[in-house]
Design an enzyme around this catalytic site. Structure first.
Site, PDB file in Angstrom:
ATOM      1  N   GLU A 112       0.897  -1.266  -0.265  1.00 47.83           N
ATOM      2  CA  GLU A 112       0.685  -0.157  -0.030  1.00 47.83           C
ATOM      3  C   GLU A 112       0.866   1.945   0.396  1.00 47.83           C
ATOM      4  O   GLU A 112       1.696   1.084   0.725  1.00 47.83           O
ATOM      5  CB  GLU A 112      -0.462  -0.260   1.311  1.00 47.83           C
ATOM      6  CG  GLU A 112      -2.244   1.153   0.975  1.00 47.83           C
ATOM      7  CD  GLU A 112      -3.260   0.447   2.511  1.00 47.83           C
ATOM      8  OE1 GLU A 112      -3.573  -0.483   2.300  1.00 47.83           O
ATOM      9  OE2 GLU A 112      -3.599   1.863   3.214  1.00 47.83           O
ATOM     10  N   ASP A 114       0.180   5.263   0.715  1.00 50.44           N
ATOM     11  CA  ASP A 114      -0.867   6.566   1.255  1.00 50.44           C
ATOM     12  C   ASP A 114      -0.221   7.395   0.832  1.00 50.44           C
ATOM     13  O   ASP A 114       0.551   7.893   1.969  1.00 50.44           O
ATOM     14  CB  ASP A 114      -1.538   5.733   3.019  1.00 50.44           C
ATOM     15  CG  ASP A 114      -2.075   4.601   2.687  1.00 50.44           C
ATOM     16  OD1 ASP A 114      -2.509   3.963   2.176  1.00 50.44           O
ATOM     17  OD2 ASP A 114      -1.167   3.463   3.672  1.00 50.44           O
ATOM     18  N   GLU A 116      -3.156  10.062   2.811  1.00 51.79           N
ATOM     19  CA  GLU A 116      -3.438  10.571   4.364  1.00 51.79           C
ATOM     20  C   GLU A 116      -3.234  11.463   5.247  1.00 51.79           C
ATOM     21  O   GLU A 116      -2.682  12.012   5.985  1.00 51.79           O
ATOM     22  CB  GLU A 116      -3.896   9.718   5.194  1.00 51.79           C
ATOM     23  CG  GLU A 116      -4.202   8.150   5.590  1.00 51.79           C
ATOM     24  CD  GLU A 116      -3.881   7.134   5.942  1.00 51.79           C
ATOM     25  OE1 GLU A 116      -4.481   6.030   6.369  1.00 51.79           O
ATOM     26  OE2 GLU A 116      -2.939   7.177   7.031  1.00 51.79           O
ATOM     27  N   THR A 129       2.222  10.216   4.999  1.00 52.60           N
ATOM     28  CA  THR A 129       2.389   9.644   4.419  1.00 52.60           C
ATOM     29  C   THR A 129       2.789   8.099   4.389  1.00 52.60           C
ATOM     30  O   THR A 129       3.242   8.211   6.240  1.00 52.60           O
ATOM     31  CB  THR A 129       3.367   9.792   3.152  1.00 52.60           C
ATOM     32  OG1 THR A 129       4.239  10.262   4.126  1.00 52.60           O
ATOM     33  CG2 THR A 129       2.716  11.399   2.201  1.00 52.60           C
ATOM     34  N   ASN A 130       2.770   7.004   4.404  1.00 48.85           N
ATOM     35  CA  ASN A 130       3.261   5.400   4.899  1.00 48.85           C
ATOM     36  C   ASN A 130       3.195   4.708   3.387  1.00 48.85           C
ATOM     37  O   ASN A 130       2.256   4.783   2.292  1.00 48.85           O
ATOM     38  CB  ASN A 130       1.904   5.418   6.045  1.00 48.85           C
ATOM     39  CG  ASN A 130       2.570   4.051   6.618  1.00 48.85           C
ATOM     40  OD1 ASN A 130       3.529   3.554   6.580  1.00 48.85           O
ATOM     41  ND2 ASN A 130       1.935   3.351   7.882  1.00 48.85           N
TER      42      ASN A 130
END
Ligand SMILES: *[C@@H]1O[C@H](CO)[C@@H](O)[C@H](O)[C@H]1NC(C)=O
Length: 289
Positions: A112, A114, A116, A129-130
Site C-alpha cells: 500500500e 498512502d 492521508e 504518508t505511509n
C-alpha cells in the site's frame, strides 16, 4: 471556383482543428465513470459535479464513502486533485492511496502507498504518508503543508516504478522511498487499485478526541480521473517494468538536482514526524537515508 474551393478547404481545416481541440480537452479530463467506481457509501454520501468530472464524498454519523479504480496497476504516475473538509474535522481522514488489499483474503501480504489527511485538531492540517510492502508498514511521515488544503484543490501524486516511489504535492517531491530490495527491504510489487475515501479515523487520527458530529457532514472533493498507469489487466507484471512507459524512464529513477533541492527544503521546513527518527532501528532503509 478555385477560390471557393480554397475557402471550403479552409473551413474543413478549421472544422478539424476545432474537433481536435474538443478531443484534446476530453483526453485531458475524463469523467469519473470512465476509470473509477464507487465502492462504499450510499447515494447520500456521493455527489457528482461538473458533469462527472468532480466527485464529492461525505461522511456523517451513519457512513463514510469511497471509490476505486476499475482496473489495477503495476507501475505508474498516479495523481488526483483534492480539496479536504473545511471544518474542524478532527478524527476525519481523507485518503488517496494505492492498495493491493483486494488480494488479502487470498492470504497475499499486502502492499500500500498512502496519502492521508489527518483531520484538523485546531492545528494546521497534517498530511501523513505511509508505505506497506508485504504487510510491513509503520513507515509514517507527517508533513505540515505550505497552503491551506481546505480552500482550493491541490495535486497529490505518487510515482511508482521499479526504482523509487515518490510522493509529490503540487509537483514538489515531499517523500522518496527507494527500492532497497538488495538490502532485504521489501518493496511494493503487487498490482494495486487506486483508491480514495473519507472515513472515521478516531481515535488514532484525533489523538483520542471525538469527531464533532454536530459539524457533519464533512465533505471532500476529488478531480482529475485520468490514469497514467500500467494496467495489469492487459500486461503482466513484468511488462509494467518496461522502459517504454514514461514513468519507468531512467530520468525517473531518482530525483534530478532541482527536485532534490526542493525535496530537501520541504524536509527541512515541513517534515514534522519521521518514523526513521522514531523507530529507525526496525527499518533497514532508515540507515540508508
Ligand atoms: C527492486 O529492485 C530489484 C533490483 O535491485 C529488481 O529486481 C526488482 O524487480 C525491484 N522490485 C520491484 C517491485 O520493482
Amino acid at each position: 471556383m478555385a477560390h471557393l474551393h480554397k475557402q471550403q478547404n479552409f473551413c474543413f481545416v478549421l472544422f478539424f482543428m476545432a474537433l481536435t481541440v474538443v478531443y484534446a480537452r476530453k483526453a485531458a479530463e475524463v469523467s469519473f465513470q470512465q476509470n473509477y467506481k464507487i465502492i462504499w457509501g450510499n447515494p447520500h454520501h456521493v455527489f457528482f459535479l461538473q458533469h462527472g468530472r468532480e466527485v464529492q464524498l461525505s461522511i456523517d454519523k451513519t457512513s463514510g464513502a469511497g471509490f476505486r479504480s476499475k482496473l489495477e496497476y503495476g507501475s505508474g504516475f498516479f495523481q488526483m486533485r483534492i480539496k479536504i473538509p473545511n471544518k474542524d474535522s478532527r478524527g476525519v481522514v481523507t485518503a488517496f492511496y494505492l492498495t493491493s488489499k483486494a488480494y488479502e483474503h487470498m492470504g497475499a501480504k499486502h502492499d500500500e502507498i498512502d496519502f492521508e489527511f489527518l483531520g484538523n485538531n485546531g492545528e494546521p492540517h497534517m498530511l501523513q504518508t505511509n508505505i506497506f510492502a508485504s504487510d510491513e508498514g509503520g513507515r509514517e511521515q507527517r508533513h505540515s503543508l505550505w497552503f491551506d488544503p481546505t480552500i482550493d484543490f491541490h495535486t497529490y501524486a505518487i510515482l511508482w516504478n521499479q526504482h523509487q516511489i515518490v510522493f509529490y504535492v503540487d509537483g514538489v517531491a515531499i517523500r522518496v522511498f527507494k527500492n532497497y530490495s538488495k538490502l532485504g527491504v521489501s518493496y511494493p510489487s503487487k498490482q494495486m487499485h487506486i483508491t480514495a475515501s473519507i472515513w472515521n479515523g478516531e481515535p488514532w487520527a484525533s489523538n483520542g478526541k471525538r469527531i464533532d458530529w454536530n459539524q457533519a457532514p464533512f465533505t471532500a472533493q476529488f478531480q482529475g480521473f485520468n490514469i497514467h498507469g500500467c494496467q495489469t489487466h492487459y500486461h503482466n507484471k513484468y511488462a509494467c517494468y518496461s522502459p517504454h512507459l514514461w514513468w519507468n524512464d531512467n530520468k525517473h529513477w531518482k530525483l534530478n538536482p532541482q527536485q532534490q533541492q526542493a525535496y530537501q527544503n520541504v524536509r527541512k521546513k515541513h517534515l514534522v514526524y519521521d518514523y526513521c527518527s522514531d523507530r529507525g532501528k526496525l527499518h533497514k532503509e532508515c540507515q540508508m537515508n
